[in-house]
Design an enzyme around this catalytic site. Structure first.
Site, PDB file in Angstrom:
ATOM      1  N   LYS A 284       0.856  -1.183   0.000  1.00 54.07           N
ATOM      2  CA  LYS A 284       0.000   0.000   0.000  1.00 54.07           C
ATOM      3  C   LYS A 284       0.893   1.233   0.000  1.00 54.07           C
ATOM      4  CE  LYS A 284      -4.484   0.886   1.941  1.00 54.07           C
ATOM      5  NZ  LYS A 284      -5.571   0.544   2.858  1.00 54.07           N
ATOM      6  N   GLU A 369     -19.874  -6.590   8.896  1.00 57.63           N
ATOM      7  CA  GLU A 369     -20.893  -5.869   9.670  1.00 57.63           C
ATOM      8  C   GLU A 369     -21.932  -6.814  10.253  1.00 57.63           C
ATOM      9  OE1 GLU A 369     -19.760  -4.861   6.668  1.00 57.63           O
ATOM     10  OE2 GLU A 369     -18.846  -2.925   7.137  1.00 57.63           O
ATOM     11  N   ARG A 397     -25.761  -3.350   5.982  1.00 58.11           N
ATOM     12  CA  ARG A 397     -25.344  -4.744   5.843  1.00 58.11           C
ATOM     13  C   ARG A 397     -25.787  -5.620   7.014  1.00 58.11           C
ATOM     14  NH1 ARG A 397     -20.435  -5.596   2.445  1.00 58.11           N
ATOM     15  NH2 ARG A 397     -21.221  -4.715   0.509  1.00 58.11           N
TER      16      ARG A 397
HETATM   17  C1  LIG Z   1     -19.076  -2.812   3.698  1.00 54.06           C
HETATM   18  C2  LIG Z   1     -17.925  -1.868   3.915  1.00 54.06           C
HETATM   19  N1  LIG Z   1     -17.401  -1.737   5.151  1.00 54.06           N
HETATM   20  C3  LIG Z   1     -16.357  -0.898   5.345  1.00 54.06           C
HETATM   21  C4  LIG Z   1     -15.828  -0.190   4.316  1.00 54.06           C
HETATM   22  C5  LIG Z   1     -14.719   0.834   4.562  1.00 54.06           C
HETATM   23  N2  LIG Z   1     -13.480   0.434   3.878  1.00 54.06           N
HETATM   24  C6  LIG Z   1     -13.105   0.992   2.715  1.00 54.06           C
HETATM   25  S1  LIG Z   1     -11.670   0.394   2.148  1.00 54.06           S
HETATM   26  C7  LIG Z   1     -11.511  -0.611   3.463  1.00 54.06           C
HETATM   27  C8  LIG Z   1     -10.308  -1.498   3.572  1.00 54.06           C
HETATM   28  C9  LIG Z   1     -10.216  -2.441   2.429  1.00 54.06           C
HETATM   29  O1  LIG Z   1      -9.070  -3.216   2.545  1.00 54.06           O
HETATM   30  P1  LIG Z   1      -8.544  -3.997   1.296  1.00 54.06           P
HETATM   31  O2  LIG Z   1      -9.675  -4.636   0.592  1.00 54.06           O
HETATM   32  O3  LIG Z   1      -7.456  -4.906   1.748  1.00 54.06           O
HETATM   33  O4  LIG Z   1      -7.983  -2.880   0.343  1.00 54.06           O
HETATM   34  P2  LIG Z   1      -6.674  -1.977   0.553  1.00 54.06           P
HETATM   35  O5  LIG Z   1      -7.164  -0.655   1.048  1.00 54.06           O
HETATM   36  O6  LIG Z   1      -5.784  -2.643   1.537  1.00 54.06           O
HETATM   37  O7  LIG Z   1      -6.064  -1.887  -0.786  1.00 54.06           O
HETATM   38  C10 LIG Z   1     -12.578  -0.460   4.349  1.00 54.06           C
HETATM   39  C11 LIG Z   1     -12.723  -1.163   5.633  1.00 54.06           C
HETATM   40  C12 LIG Z   1     -16.427  -0.335   3.051  1.00 54.06           C
HETATM   41  N3  LIG Z   1     -15.997   0.356   1.995  1.00 54.06           N
HETATM   42  N4  LIG Z   1     -17.444  -1.191   2.889  1.00 54.06           N
END
Ligand SMILES: Cc1ncc(C[n+]2csc(CCOP(=O)(O)OP(=O)(O)O)c2C)c(N)n1
Length: 618
Positions: A284, A369, A397
């Site tokens: 990242k 969630e 959710r």
């Molecule tokens: C249902 C839901 N819960 C929480 C989020 C908030 N959220 C956005 S990105 C993220 C992290 C995602 O991690 P990853 O898939 O590993 O992607 P990275 O940012 O590490 O590239 C979260 C928790 C969301 N977008 N959707």
């Protein structure tokens, strides 16, 4: 300006993926590096999701180079990592407008581009969506390719596993790319994360990384390729992976920043049939060292100077999330039964201090969630006092769990619902427009909406002390600036407060709109009530108001449809009271992203918008 695409010799020539495909393979690395530099400078200029997109630059180049997009489909999970995709698909000139009023969508959107195969914002939908597309395409006799790109954080959601489980039983050409950077917004959590870490910690991955280039250069043609993969990649890493057991052909892990390797391996995967999963390892914030060192801070950024190695100090306004975070620590100090749960939103919901001080009572459950709600129910069954901190739109959710597992069983759970109302740049997927509508129809649930920070603290305490299910919904960002104090006092359940006595018109305001209602009330000599409770309503107060006023205006930062104002009308109807009532709130349409002030104006929730909507009394 380094955020002007014309300054980049190769990138300036790429207006569509077909232009990328014309680039000499020997120049692809340069195009890749230009794309990364362009992203760093552009997002620093306009703010937005930063570190995730820097980790997907090579992958984006490889996918658009190899697949016939937009006929073949790339389905990005969440979509915060899709900025490089936006750049390569005709939107580089507009990138600087992303998240702003009338600017580019914060995430992929089917309304914005034919290359955005599926609208996202909430996580963990990509495999289901790609699978659905693949099934429907196959039914048409169509052999296009469908690629879901999902992060290791998004993979923690049950929905992603539901899709994997189903995909394995279908003979379709689905490719899942697991983009593993070992991070969610904060550190990723859980057994699956540990499983991925175990794969990577093996000597096999580091060995492969070093010899990767050679292996790829000598990669045999497709006929022998599958065999070689088995021998050299899959077999080398783990004989029986979880994915293999599920019925996927697992390939990896490979270095997701090694463009040459990516191109070779994805090029070969393209020729395979059936469900494939490619595990890539990325960093990242790749290519911008402050973000590599602190991917949490750089997950989403304000505007900053990329030449300086730190972000500008935040504007230090105390937000509702901060009020919650402090209240949580204070209450946990007093009551050791308190347990706090977050579905992967430690920073956003401000559980940072709590997670440090009360490690054993802090539960980051991953992006899950539904599980966050039901684990709270389980805790309550055993006499703990769970506080489930969740964003309004993400609570969508966990709706069945909230009804079926918590409230129906009268369990003692407090929901701290952040980002209720309009959230600004994250847009339609993230506005908390519906929680009052979907919560207030549930019997027995106490629902509170604070009008300022102090009220928020009082309500959190009230909900916590109430022996049953309760919810406090508060907006994004700062409130009125009122000192919330240190007390842990409660308020009387179901009682509103008359904040200003006026004549004829009564403004019954819920939560954040009390502030504007007070201004409007002053200007038109109207009565202003801070209703405090959406459920139970202060019915006695409403009856009193009806006797002394000629019209009622309800105000809320929630959809008008089914919201708090509807509750008032339903009560009046149950009492056979006929009085003019006007509901002010979010209109019955999806509100796009933009500056919060603009959105308030658009929805006519600002002072003049509210005034304009109030019928003149005689
Ligand atoms: C249902 C839901 N819960 C929480 C989020 C908030 N959220 C956005 S990105 C993220 C992290 C995602 O991690 P990853 O898939 O590993 O992607 P990275 O940012 O590490 O590239 C979260 C928790 C969301 N977008 N959707």
């Amino acid at each position: 300006m380094l955020c002007d695409p014309k300054q980049y010799p190769l990138l300036s020539k790429i207006n569509r993926p077909k232009d990328l495909r014309l680039i000499d393979p020997a120049d692809l690395q340069q195009a890749n590096d230009e794309l990364r530099e362009f992203l760093i400078n552009s997002i620093a200029h306009c703010g937005g999701h930063f570190s995730a997109g820097l980790g997907t630059v090579e992958l984006t180049i490889a996918l658009h180079y190899l697949f016939d997009t937009p006929n073949d489909k790339i389905i990005w999970d969440v979509g915060h990592q899709a900025y490089p995709h936006k750049v390569l698909t005709g939107r580089k000139e507009n990138l600087r407008s992303i998240r702003q009023t009338n600017g580019l969508h914060p995430f992929p959107s089917r309304f914005e581009s034919e290359y955005d195969a599926f609208g996202v914002g909430h996580s963990s939908t990509s495999i289901s969506a790609a699978l659905g597309m693949a099934v429907a395409a196959k039914a048409k006799g169509d052999d296009r390719r469908f690629v879901a790109v999902i992060g290791d954080g998004a993979m923690t959601a049950g929905m992603a596993f539901e899709a994997l489980n189903h995909a394995a039983s279908l003979d379709v050409n689905l490719t899942v790319i697991l983009n593993d950077n070992d991070m969610s917004i904060s550190e990723n959590v859980g057994g699956f994360r540990n499983y991925l870490a175990k794969i990577l910690s093996g000597k096999f991955y580091s060995g492969f990384k070093e010899s990767g280039k050679k292996a790829v250069q000598n990669m045999p043609k497709i006929s022998r390729w599958a065999h070689r993969v088995e021998e050299h990649l899959k077999g080398m890493v783990m004989p029986g992976t979880l994915f293999e057991e599920l019925g996927f052909n697992y390939i990896g892990p490979i270095d997701g920043h090694d463009l040459e390797t990516l191109l070779s391996i994805i090029g070969n995967i393209k020729k395979l049939t059936g469900p494939q999963i490619l595990h890539i390892v990325t960093k990242k914030g790749k290519g911008y060292s402050p973000a590599e060192d602190d991917p949490i801070a750089y997950h989403a950024v304000p505007t900053f100077n990329p030449k300086e190695s730190k972000l500008p100090p935040s504007k230090k306004k105390i937000t509702y999330s901060n009020i919650f975070g402090k209240w949580l620590c204070d209450m946990a100090e007093k009551d050791d039964r308190l347990m706090a749960i977050t579905p992967a939103m430690r920073e956003g919901s401000d559980l940072i201090e709590f997670s440090r001080q009360f490690k054993d009572r802090y539960f980051d459950v991953g992006i899950a969630e539904q599980h966050a709600v039901t684990i709270a129910a389980g805790m309550a069954c055993e006499g703990a006092k769970p506080v489930c901190a969740i964003y309004s739109s993400f609570l969508q959710r966990g709706y069945d769990q909230l009804i079926h597992d918590v409230v129906l069983q009268k369990l003692d759970v407090l929901f701290a619902i952040d980002r209720s109302g309009l959230v600004g740049g994250d847009g339609a997927t993230h506005h908390g427009s519906y929680d009052l509508s979907f919560l207030r129809c549930i019997p027995n649930l106490i629902i509170m909406a604070p009008s300022d920070e102090k009220e928020c603290r009082l309500m959190l305490t009230t909900g916590y002390k109430h022996e049953g299910s309760a919810a406090v919904r508060y907006p994004r960002g700062a409130g009125t600036g009122v000192d919330a104090g240190d007390d842990l006092q409660s308020i009387e359940i179901g009682k509103g407060v008359v904040r200003k006595q006026g004549e004829k018109t009564a403004l019954l305001a819920f939560g954040s709109l009390v502030t504007n209602a007070l201004i409007v009330g002053d200007e038109m000599n109207a009565t202003v009530v801070d209703m405090r409770f959406v459920k139970p309503l202060d019915e006695a107060l409403i009856l009193e108001i009806c006797k002394t006023h000629t019209q009622i205006i309800t105000l809320e930062e929630n959809a008008i449809a089914g919201g708090a104002g509807s509750a008032v009308s339903e009560f009046l109807s149950s009492q056979n009271i006929i009085i003019p009532v006007k509901h002010i709130g979010i209109p019955d349409e999806f509100i796009e992203h933009g500056d919060p002030m603009d959105l308030f104006e658009l929805c006519q929730l600002d002072v003049s918008g509210i005034k304009n909507q109030i019928p003149k009394t005689v």
